[in-house]
Design an enzyme around this catalytic site. Structure first.
Site, PDB file in Angstrom:
ATOM      1  N   ASN A   7      -4.673 -20.407 -17.871  1.00  0.00           N
ATOM      2  CA  ASN A   7      -5.035 -18.994 -17.759  1.00  0.00           C
ATOM      3  C   ASN A   7      -5.893 -18.859 -16.500  1.00  0.00           C
ATOM      4  O   ASN A   7      -7.079 -19.173 -16.510  1.00  0.00           O
ATOM      5  CB  ASN A   7      -5.810 -18.579 -19.015  1.00  0.00           C
ATOM      6  CG  ASN A   7      -6.208 -17.121 -19.007  1.00  0.00           C
ATOM      7  OD1 ASN A   7      -6.040 -16.419 -18.005  1.00  0.00           O
ATOM      8  ND2 ASN A   7      -6.744 -16.658 -20.120  1.00  0.00           N
ATOM      9  N   ARG A  91      -0.552 -17.763 -18.555  1.00  0.00           N
ATOM     10  CA  ARG A  91      -0.810 -16.389 -18.989  1.00  0.00           C
ATOM     11  C   ARG A  91      -0.652 -15.488 -17.771  1.00  0.00           C
ATOM     12  O   ARG A  91      -1.300 -15.723 -16.738  1.00  0.00           O
ATOM     13  CB  ARG A  91      -2.220 -16.281 -19.534  1.00  0.00           C
ATOM     14  CG  ARG A  91      -2.539 -14.853 -19.890  1.00  0.00           C
ATOM     15  CD  ARG A  91      -3.975 -14.683 -20.278  1.00  0.00           C
ATOM     16  NE  ARG A  91      -4.204 -13.287 -20.607  1.00  0.00           N
ATOM     17  CZ  ARG A  91      -5.322 -12.638 -20.332  1.00  0.00           C
ATOM     18  NH1 ARG A  91      -6.312 -13.250 -19.736  1.00  0.00           N
ATOM     19  NH2 ARG A  91      -5.461 -11.378 -20.666  1.00  0.00           N
ATOM     20  N   HIS A 180      -3.114  -7.432 -24.163  1.00  0.00           N
ATOM     21  CA  HIS A 180      -3.445  -8.289 -25.312  1.00  0.00           C
ATOM     22  C   HIS A 180      -2.232  -8.523 -26.215  1.00  0.00           C
ATOM     23  O   HIS A 180      -2.380  -8.785 -27.422  1.00  0.00           O
ATOM     24  CB  HIS A 180      -4.554  -7.679 -26.201  1.00  0.00           C
ATOM     25  CG  HIS A 180      -5.860  -7.460 -25.508  1.00  0.00           C
ATOM     26  ND1 HIS A 180      -6.582  -6.301 -25.651  1.00  0.00           N
ATOM     27  CD2 HIS A 180      -6.575  -8.248 -24.676  1.00  0.00           C
ATOM     28  CE1 HIS A 180      -7.688  -6.386 -24.938  1.00  0.00           C
ATOM     29  NE2 HIS A 180      -7.714  -7.555 -24.331  1.00  0.00           N
ATOM     30  N   GLY A 210     -12.964  -7.314 -28.419  1.00  0.00           N
ATOM     31  CA  GLY A 210     -13.831  -8.338 -27.845  1.00  0.00           C
ATOM     32  C   GLY A 210     -14.543  -7.687 -26.682  1.00  0.00           C
ATOM     33  O   GLY A 210     -14.951  -6.520 -26.774  1.00  0.00           O
ATOM     34  N   ASN A 211     -14.636  -8.387 -25.592  1.00  0.00           N
ATOM     35  CA  ASN A 211     -15.218  -7.783 -24.400  1.00  0.00           C
ATOM     36  C   ASN A 211     -14.327  -6.642 -23.908  1.00  0.00           C
ATOM     37  O   ASN A 211     -14.776  -5.548 -23.623  1.00  0.00           O
ATOM     38  CB  ASN A 211     -15.357  -8.879 -23.349  1.00  0.00           C
ATOM     39  CG  ASN A 211     -16.481  -8.569 -22.430  1.00  0.00           C
ATOM     40  OD1 ASN A 211     -17.183  -7.576 -22.617  1.00  0.00           O
ATOM     41  ND2 ASN A 211     -16.639  -9.385 -21.424  1.00  0.00           N
ATOM     42  N   ARG A 241     -16.056  -1.165 -19.844  1.00  0.00           N
ATOM     43  CA  ARG A 241     -15.020  -0.180 -19.490  1.00  0.00           C
ATOM     44  C   ARG A 241     -15.164   1.086 -20.322  1.00  0.00           C
ATOM     45  O   ARG A 241     -15.478   1.020 -21.515  1.00  0.00           O
ATOM     46  CB  ARG A 241     -13.623  -0.778 -19.718  1.00  0.00           C
ATOM     47  CG  ARG A 241     -13.207  -1.711 -18.608  1.00  0.00           C
ATOM     48  CD  ARG A 241     -11.900  -2.411 -18.934  1.00  0.00           C
ATOM     49  NE  ARG A 241     -12.120  -3.797 -19.251  1.00  0.00           N
ATOM     50  CZ  ARG A 241     -11.195  -4.627 -19.732  1.00  0.00           C
ATOM     51  NH1 ARG A 241      -9.981  -4.188 -19.953  1.00  0.00           N
ATOM     52  NH2 ARG A 241     -11.476  -5.879 -19.973  1.00  0.00           N
ATOM     53  N   VAL A 332     -15.626  -9.551 -31.194  1.00  0.00           N
ATOM     54  CA  VAL A 332     -16.347  -8.596 -32.040  1.00  0.00           C
ATOM     55  C   VAL A 332     -15.663  -8.479 -33.399  1.00  0.00           C
ATOM     56  O   VAL A 332     -16.311  -8.539 -34.452  1.00  0.00           O
ATOM     57  CB  VAL A 332     -16.432  -7.211 -31.351  1.00  0.00           C
ATOM     58  CG1 VAL A 332     -17.156  -6.212 -32.241  1.00  0.00           C
ATOM     59  CG2 VAL A 332     -17.116  -7.320 -29.987  1.00  0.00           C
ATOM     60  N   GLU A 385      -4.438 -16.875 -28.535  1.00  0.00           N
ATOM     61  CA  GLU A 385      -3.473 -16.533 -27.494  1.00  0.00           C
ATOM     62  C   GLU A 385      -2.884 -17.778 -26.840  1.00  0.00           C
ATOM     63  O   GLU A 385      -1.723 -17.805 -26.463  1.00  0.00           O
ATOM     64  CB  GLU A 385      -4.155 -15.629 -26.452  1.00  0.00           C
ATOM     65  CG  GLU A 385      -4.465 -14.262 -27.037  1.00  0.00           C
ATOM     66  CD  GLU A 385      -5.480 -13.458 -26.239  1.00  0.00           C
ATOM     67  OE1 GLU A 385      -6.690 -13.758 -26.353  1.00  0.00           O
ATOM     68  OE2 GLU A 385      -5.067 -12.541 -25.516  1.00  0.00           O
TER      69      GLU A 385
HETATM   70  P1  AMP Z   1     -13.993 -11.954 -26.526  1.00  0.00           P
HETATM   71  O1  AMP Z   1     -13.778 -11.095 -25.315  1.00  0.00           O
HETATM   72  O2  AMP Z   1     -12.896 -11.842 -27.546  1.00  0.00           O
HETATM   73  O3  AMP Z   1     -14.345 -13.376 -26.203  1.00  0.00           O
HETATM   74  O4  AMP Z   1     -15.275 -11.356 -27.261  1.00  0.00           O
HETATM   75  C1  AMP Z   1     -16.519 -11.402 -26.638  1.00  0.00           C
HETATM   76  C2  AMP Z   1     -17.459 -10.476 -27.334  1.00  0.00           C
HETATM   77  O5  AMP Z   1     -17.594 -10.815 -28.722  1.00  0.00           O
HETATM   78  C3  AMP Z   1     -18.850 -10.590 -26.751  1.00  0.00           C
HETATM   79  O6  AMP Z   1     -19.064  -9.585 -25.829  1.00  0.00           O
HETATM   80  C4  AMP Z   1     -19.757 -10.412 -27.937  1.00  0.00           C
HETATM   81  O7  AMP Z   1     -20.337  -9.148 -27.825  1.00  0.00           O
HETATM   82  C5  AMP Z   1     -18.864 -10.388 -29.157  1.00  0.00           C
HETATM   83  N1  AMP Z   1     -19.408 -11.240 -30.205  1.00  0.00           N
HETATM   84  C6  AMP Z   1     -19.356 -12.581 -30.310  1.00  0.00           C
HETATM   85  N2  AMP Z   1     -20.029 -12.989 -31.424  1.00  0.00           N
HETATM   86  C7  AMP Z   1     -20.509 -11.881 -32.025  1.00  0.00           C
HETATM   87  C8  AMP Z   1     -21.279 -11.626 -33.203  1.00  0.00           C
HETATM   88  N3  AMP Z   1     -21.696 -12.613 -33.988  1.00  0.00           N
HETATM   89  N4  AMP Z   1     -21.576 -10.344 -33.489  1.00  0.00           N
HETATM   90  C9  AMP Z   1     -21.172  -9.335 -32.702  1.00  0.00           C
HETATM   91  N5  AMP Z   1     -20.455  -9.510 -31.595  1.00  0.00           N
HETATM   92  C10 AMP Z   1     -20.119 -10.761 -31.245  1.00  0.00           C
END
Ligand code: AMP
Length: 401
Positions: A7, A91, A180, A210-211, A241, A332, A385
């Protein structure tokens, strides 16, 4: 077959090496700060200590060479020779309309990716660098591109067209593509498997939050609508965003603030979302902490994020005339107990009945968080993924032999 999944971003490269006999991960890792003076390679061989190396890695070809070096290293490696890597899966963010599924890398598919640089100027050139780098380090090894957009190519015209002059679609392919896709595909299939129900008969709403974040309506196993658009800016409020907004705001603000195209792009992609509203962070963990400590801006950021996600769930239940399963996934979705709780508390009109004890459990496995009486099953399904990329690569390479 051993498959290396890559990736590639503009200054980073993530990798995972799979043994497809049992789909186990032999090693994974990340090269960061490519093109900068102190690049960092973090290598995680399965069941062993992580290894970190700092060196100068000026471009992706060197990055992949370093990855191969460490994968075959006597002490920290997991392969005796690079020849054990029999396929590479990449990816690729944007497959436009050309790619409805994953594809072998050849001169025609590479030319198509180059044509799509315009639609994904940040992502597709980086993926192409990863492809070229893998080709030069592993000549003759078959490679496959797996697209974030491909799963959404089943969207009907009424869902993917914007209500703007059609000439813009004809000339520039301005339409909704979504993103996604590998995640929405994976978690919808995993949900059907977990519930032991036929995917063909199910209406599923998958929330990849997520982010970045997107929601997809999956009917009969295919994507019928998704919240991201021509670019990953449309839809949900995200870490940095904006998500949906009145398009008239763009020229208005550009005019008032004398912003250039790239400045307004940067504002909407990098300085909006949770970060803009909270004034603290784009990270949901920090927003939640702020909210728990009584910070008003963090509370507002959380409420907007949750409200907008819930509105999308409602609109996709309307789009499919019902919903059987709602899935939460990504950083998240998988981890925020409070976000899932707040969303589900306001979905009682759909017959959602949250089980708070189940919602509070943390595990890396798919699980239900609703009661046995709930009309809609709400699940948490950890996304994967990389595994989708490895599986597609394995299947396509086997079929091509
Ligand atoms: P991703 O882009 O899927 O890797 O998700 C990243 C996001 O997941 C981060 O910005 C965090 O805000 C959120 N995250 C990770 N662990 C937790 C948690 N225990 N509670 C709330 N948000 C989380």
């Amino acid at each position: 077959m051993k498959v290396l999944v890559i990736n590639a971003g503009s200054s980073s490269l993530k990798y995972q090496l799979y043994n497809m006999t049992d789909e186990s991960v032999l090693a994974k890792g990340l090269v960061e700060r490519i093109g900068m003076d102190s690049s960092i390679l973090t290598h995680k061989p399965a069941g062993r200590e992580d290894v970190t190396e700092v060196s100068e890695i000026l471009e992706h070809t060197t990055a992949i060479r370093k990855v191969i070096d460490i994968l075959t290293d006597k002490e920290n490696g997991v392969l005796s020779s690079v020849d054990e890597i029999q396929a590479v899966g990449h990816r690729v963010v944007h497959g436009g309309e050309a790619f409805k599924e994953s594809a072998l890398v050849d001169s025609a598919s590479k030319a198509e990716i180059r044509r799509l640089f315009d639609l994904a100027p940040l992502h597709n050139p980086a993926a192409m660098m990863g492809i070229r780098a893998a080709e030069s380090n592993m000549p003759g090894v078959p490679q496959v591109m797996v697209f974030d957009t491909a799963f959404h190519q089943t969207m009907p015209e009424k869902a993917y067209l914007y209500a703007i002059p059609r000439v813009l679609y004809k000339k520039y392919k301005v339409r909704r593509y979504g993103a996604h896709g590998t995640s929405h595909d994976y978690v919808s299939k995993a949900a059907a498997e977990y519930l032991d129900r036929p995917l063909e008969d199910m209406k599923i709403i998958t929330c990849h939050v997520g982010n970045g974040g997107s929601v997809t309506a999956v009917q009969g196993g295919v994507s019928v609508d998704t919240s991201m658009g021509m670019t990953p800016l449309e839809g949900l409020m995200m870490g940095t965003r904006s998500g949906d907004l009145d398009p008239a705001i763009v020229p208005y603000v550009m005019n008032k603030e004398e912003l250039s195209v790239s400045e307004v792009n940067s504002m909407l992609n990098k300085h909006s979302g949770l970060l803009a509203i909270s004034g603290i962070s784009s990270d949901m963990r920090e927003i939640t902490e702020g909210m728990e400590a009584g910070d008003a801006n963090s509370t507002l950021a959380f409420e907007m994020y949750e409200y907008r996600l819930r509105k999308y769930i409602g609109s996709y239940a309307a789009a499919m005339n019902g919903v059987d399963v709602i899935v939460f996934t990504a950083g998240v979705g998988e981890n925020s107990v409070v976000l899932r709780q707040k969303v589900c508390e306001q979905l009682t009109y759909l017959g959602v009945e949250l089980d708070e004890a189940l919602n509070a459990i943390r595990s890396g496995e798919p699980r239900r968080i609703t009661t046995a009486n709930s009309k809609v099953d709400v699940l948490v399904v950890p996304t994967n993924e990389e595994l989708v990329i490895a599986r597609d690569t394995h299947r396509i390479v086997l079929n091509s032999l």
